[in-house]
Design an enzyme around this catalytic site. Structure first.
Site, PDB file in Angstrom:
ATOM      1  N   GLY A  12       0.793  -1.256   0.137  1.00  0.00           N
ATOM      2  CA  GLY A  12       0.186  -0.023  -0.086  1.00  0.00           C
ATOM      3  C   GLY A  12       0.804   1.208  -0.141  1.00  0.00           C
ATOM      4  O   GLY A  12       2.050   1.114   0.541  1.00  0.00           O
ATOM      5  N   ARG A  16      -1.706   8.600   3.493  1.00  0.00           N
ATOM      6  CA  ARG A  16      -2.016   9.455   4.648  1.00  0.00           C
ATOM      7  C   ARG A  16      -0.896   9.904   5.491  1.00  0.00           C
ATOM      8  O   ARG A  16      -0.785  10.853   6.305  1.00  0.00           O
ATOM      9  CB  ARG A  16      -3.031   8.743   5.494  1.00  0.00           C
ATOM     10  CG  ARG A  16      -4.550   9.033   4.737  1.00  0.00           C
ATOM     11  CD  ARG A  16      -5.411   8.217   5.638  1.00  0.00           C
ATOM     12  NE  ARG A  16      -5.341   6.863   5.412  1.00  0.00           N
ATOM     13  CZ  ARG A  16      -6.000   5.803   6.025  1.00  0.00           C
ATOM     14  NH1 ARG A  16      -6.982   5.841   6.762  1.00  0.00           N
ATOM     15  NH2 ARG A  16      -5.739   4.430   5.769  1.00  0.00           N
ATOM     16  N   TYR A 366      39.741  21.613  19.883  1.00  0.00           N
ATOM     17  CA  TYR A 366      39.377  20.818  18.599  1.00  0.00           C
ATOM     18  C   TYR A 366      40.694  19.821  18.397  1.00  0.00           C
ATOM     19  O   TYR A 366      41.780  19.989  17.910  1.00  0.00           O
ATOM     20  CB  TYR A 366      39.079  21.552  17.391  1.00  0.00           C
ATOM     21  CG  TYR A 366      39.014  20.483  16.130  1.00  0.00           C
ATOM     22  CD1 TYR A 366      37.902  19.613  16.114  1.00  0.00           C
ATOM     23  CD2 TYR A 366      40.214  20.503  15.111  1.00  0.00           C
ATOM     24  CE1 TYR A 366      37.786  18.680  15.299  1.00  0.00           C
ATOM     25  CE2 TYR A 366      39.870  19.535  14.168  1.00  0.00           C
ATOM     26  CZ  TYR A 366      38.601  18.689  14.236  1.00  0.00           C
ATOM     27  OH  TYR A 366      38.651  17.814  13.107  1.00  0.00           O
ATOM     28  N   ASN A 377      48.299  15.990  28.824  1.00  0.00           N
ATOM     29  CA  ASN A 377      47.461  17.098  29.165  1.00  0.00           C
ATOM     30  C   ASN A 377      47.548  17.961  28.084  1.00  0.00           C
ATOM     31  O   ASN A 377      48.718  18.513  27.638  1.00  0.00           O
ATOM     32  CB  ASN A 377      48.040  17.572  30.529  1.00  0.00           C
ATOM     33  CG  ASN A 377      46.926  18.701  30.920  1.00  0.00           C
ATOM     34  OD1 ASN A 377      45.905  18.393  31.680  1.00  0.00           O
ATOM     35  ND2 ASN A 377      47.039  19.782  30.732  1.00  0.00           N
ATOM     36  N   TYR A 387      43.644  20.015   8.712  1.00  0.00           N
ATOM     37  CA  TYR A 387      43.137  19.974   7.508  1.00  0.00           C
ATOM     38  C   TYR A 387      43.704  21.236   6.737  1.00  0.00           C
ATOM     39  O   TYR A 387      43.698  22.235   7.171  1.00  0.00           O
ATOM     40  CB  TYR A 387      41.664  20.241   7.411  1.00  0.00           C
ATOM     41  CG  TYR A 387      40.790  20.177   6.325  1.00  0.00           C
ATOM     42  CD1 TYR A 387      41.211  19.098   5.160  1.00  0.00           C
ATOM     43  CD2 TYR A 387      39.841  21.149   5.835  1.00  0.00           C
ATOM     44  CE1 TYR A 387      40.549  19.206   4.122  1.00  0.00           C
ATOM     45  CE2 TYR A 387      39.340  21.069   4.728  1.00  0.00           C
ATOM     46  CZ  TYR A 387      39.589  19.952   3.645  1.00  0.00           C
ATOM     47  OH  TYR A 387      39.032  19.912   2.777  1.00  0.00           O
ATOM     48  N   SER A 405      48.823  25.951  26.846  1.00  0.00           N
ATOM     49  CA  SER A 405      47.449  26.243  26.383  1.00  0.00           C
ATOM     50  C   SER A 405      47.229  27.144  24.951  1.00  0.00           C
ATOM     51  O   SER A 405      48.518  27.621  24.739  1.00  0.00           O
ATOM     52  CB  SER A 405      46.999  27.578  27.526  1.00  0.00           C
ATOM     53  OG  SER A 405      46.402  26.629  28.476  1.00  0.00           O
ATOM     54  N   ARG A 440      57.481  31.401  19.483  1.00  0.00           N
ATOM     55  CA  ARG A 440      56.592  32.757  20.084  1.00  0.00           C
ATOM     56  C   ARG A 440      57.664  33.866  20.117  1.00  0.00           C
ATOM     57  O   ARG A 440      58.762  33.704  20.377  1.00  0.00           O
ATOM     58  CB  ARG A 440      56.587  32.285  21.669  1.00  0.00           C
ATOM     59  CG  ARG A 440      55.251  33.002  22.415  1.00  0.00           C
ATOM     60  CD  ARG A 440      55.422  32.767  24.116  1.00  0.00           C
ATOM     61  NE  ARG A 440      54.967  31.642  24.347  1.00  0.00           N
ATOM     62  CZ  ARG A 440      55.213  31.294  25.681  1.00  0.00           C
ATOM     63  NH1 ARG A 440      56.052  31.753  26.333  1.00  0.00           N
ATOM     64  NH2 ARG A 440      54.728  30.141  26.115  1.00  0.00           N
TER      65      ARG A 440
END
Ligand code: UD1
Ligand code: CA
Length: 463
Positions: A12, A16, A366, A377, A387, A405, A440
């Site tokens: 069927g 509906r 990420y 850590n 990427y 960090s 840095r």
């Protein structure tokens, strides 16, 4: 015991549903409704299953492949026509045939076993699964004889007012004696309001031959509910979800707020896991014992090890090890493996990476295409630059590494065992074992600069 074949009618269109997808492939608790019917038939002992489908329903074939056989009904000429099309595929050795509808996902193997038991108990030619409904509108009504057997079934469109007042209806599931079914079916015509070949018209033919046609009244009508529209789909979903939650709770899982917890049929949860509100557990997810899940965890096709914790997180095809800690606000994408007692914390996204035992990615990172050893850590704000716009490249971070960090790790890159990176460094070259990788510009302090600036500003205001 005689061999049983199930014919499941699913050709069927399901207009509906207002959908481009075949009705029987709409999902209830994460699985296509037709798969519940197939499973119920198998659980009831059906060795062969014939699906009657429209030739355009290739997605149905993709779902079941060659675990069932397919009969193609090009034109929907009625349920009787559909069963006749399946005849050639019913096993030669079958003695009984279950006829079911593909849109009744709440049917259970146990209910069908009861139907078959009643059928065999009286050696009937046909046993119809019937239900008493408060509102029988739309269903075929059961016309019983004085002796209680079924004389015939009259469709809504063919029924007179007295017949319409009958509340016992045909649920669309039946157990038949195979020979009796197909010999009666050959005599069925289409002289009715819809011009269709009605399967139900075999019943008076059998009756006339002196064969027994009886009904089995379902104890719980909801189990036979057919799905014709999305309102009924949602009702079936709610019914099944409640059952799934109940099954888990009775098996030792604490669900703090069942109403806001959604668990797919295929999910496994071990005892003493606690599920907090607003959690959605989907697909082939396995949650081991003693976990704390939620609030607000959406976990799909993932494994969560014993004693792990996942709160405010989205997980897809991820593996979380025992005692690991995920969240709050974490996104674990396919291919993420968190080893035991590791951590993926706040505003952290991880993709296709291995995070070793007791390693931590606690905040604002990420991590993609990376392999982390143990006791690593990762400082706040660290990003693997995996990427280059064309290819994805790997990052390897060995045991005991401390990533300062806001480090950018430009892949492919490797940080050797025990090494450090200085905060804010953009690391483009491998860092050897036990070294400090620092990238840095040197800081210079200009003495008195701020005071001189304030003086200049004052002069500008009041020259
Ligand atoms: C049928 C029964 C009715 C019963 C109801 C339960 C007949 C004549 N009537 O109603 O007594 O109360 O089911 O839901 O059998 N299908 C096909 N090919 C077709 C027609 C139908 O495969 O040519 C399939 C549908 O996909 C569906 C099932 O058969 O899965 C039932 O068809 P549907 O049109 O929903 O039921 P009715 O004929 O209205
Ligand atoms: Ca119909």
């Amino acid at each position: 015991m005689s061999r049983l074949t199930a014919i499941i009618l699913a050709a069927g269109k399901g207009t509906r549903m207002k959908s481009a997808r075949p009705k029987v492939l709409h999902e209830v608790c994460g699985r296509p409704m037709l798969s519940y019917v197939v499973e119920a038939a198998r659980a009831a002992g059906a060795e062969d299953i014939v699906l009657v489908i429209n030739p355009e329903m290739t997605a149905v074939k993709d779902l079941f492949n060659d675990t069932v056989s397919y009969a193609y009904q090009e034109e929907q000429l009625g349920t009787g026509h559909a069963v006749r099309i399946a005849e050639g595929l019913v096993s030669q050795t079958a003695e009984e045939v279950l006829v079911l509808c593909g849109d009744t996902p709440l049917l259970t193997g146990n209910l069908l076993l009861e139907l078959i038991g009643v059928h065999r108990g009286r050696q009937a030619a046909a046993t119809v699964l019937t239900a008493k409904l408060d509102d029988p509108t739309g269903y075929g009504r059961i016309i019983r004889s004085a002796a209680g057997t079924v004389e015939r079934i009259v469709e809504e469109k063919d029924a007179n007012p007295a017949e319409k007042a009958i509340v016992e209806v045909n649920t669309g599931s039946y157990c038949f004696d195979k020979k009796a079914l197909f010999s009666a079916l050959a005599q069925v015509g289409c002289d009715n309001a819809q011009g269709e070949y009605y399967l139900t018209d075999v019943l008076p033919i059998m009756q006339d031959k002196g064969q027994l046609v009886q009904a089995y009244l379902v104890p719980e009508p909801m189990l036979t509910q057919g799905i014709n529209n999305r309102v009924q789909l949602a009702a079936a979903e709610a019914f099944l979800r409640a059952q799934i939650r109940e099954r888990h709770m009775l098996a030792g899982v604490t669900i703090i707020d069942p109403a806001s917890t959604f668990i797919d049929a295929s999910v496994t949860i071990e005892p003493d896991t606690v599920i907090y509100p607003f959690s959605i557990l989907e697909g082939n997810t396995i949650i081991e014992k003693n976990c704390i899940i939620g609030p607000s965890a959406q976990i799909k096709d993932s494994t969560i090890g014993a004693g792990a914790q996942v709160c405010y997180a989205v997980l897809q095809e991820a593996q979380v090890g025992p005692g690991a800690d995920v969240g709050p606000f974490t996104y674990l994408r396919p291919g993420t493996v968190l080893a035991e007692k590791s951590k993926a914390g706040t505003f952290v996204e991880i993709k296709k990476s291995y995070i070793g035992p007791e390693s931590k990615v606690p905040h604002l990172s990420y991590v993609g295409d990376a392999t982390l050893g143990r006791h690593v850590n990762i400082g706040a704000g660290t990003i693997t630059c995996n990427y280059d716009g064309v290819n994805k490249h790997p990052t390897v971070i060995e045991d005991g590494v401390f990533i300062g960090s806001n480090t950018n790790l430009v892949a492919p890159v490797k940080i050797g065992r025990g090494a450090y990176t200085g905060a804010g460094s953009t690391i483009t070259k491998d860092v050897p074992t036990d070294a400090l990788g620092l990238e840095r510009a040197e800081q210079k302090n200009i003495e008195g600069w701020a005071e001189r600036r304030r003086q200049k500003a004052l002069l500008r205001k009041n020259p």
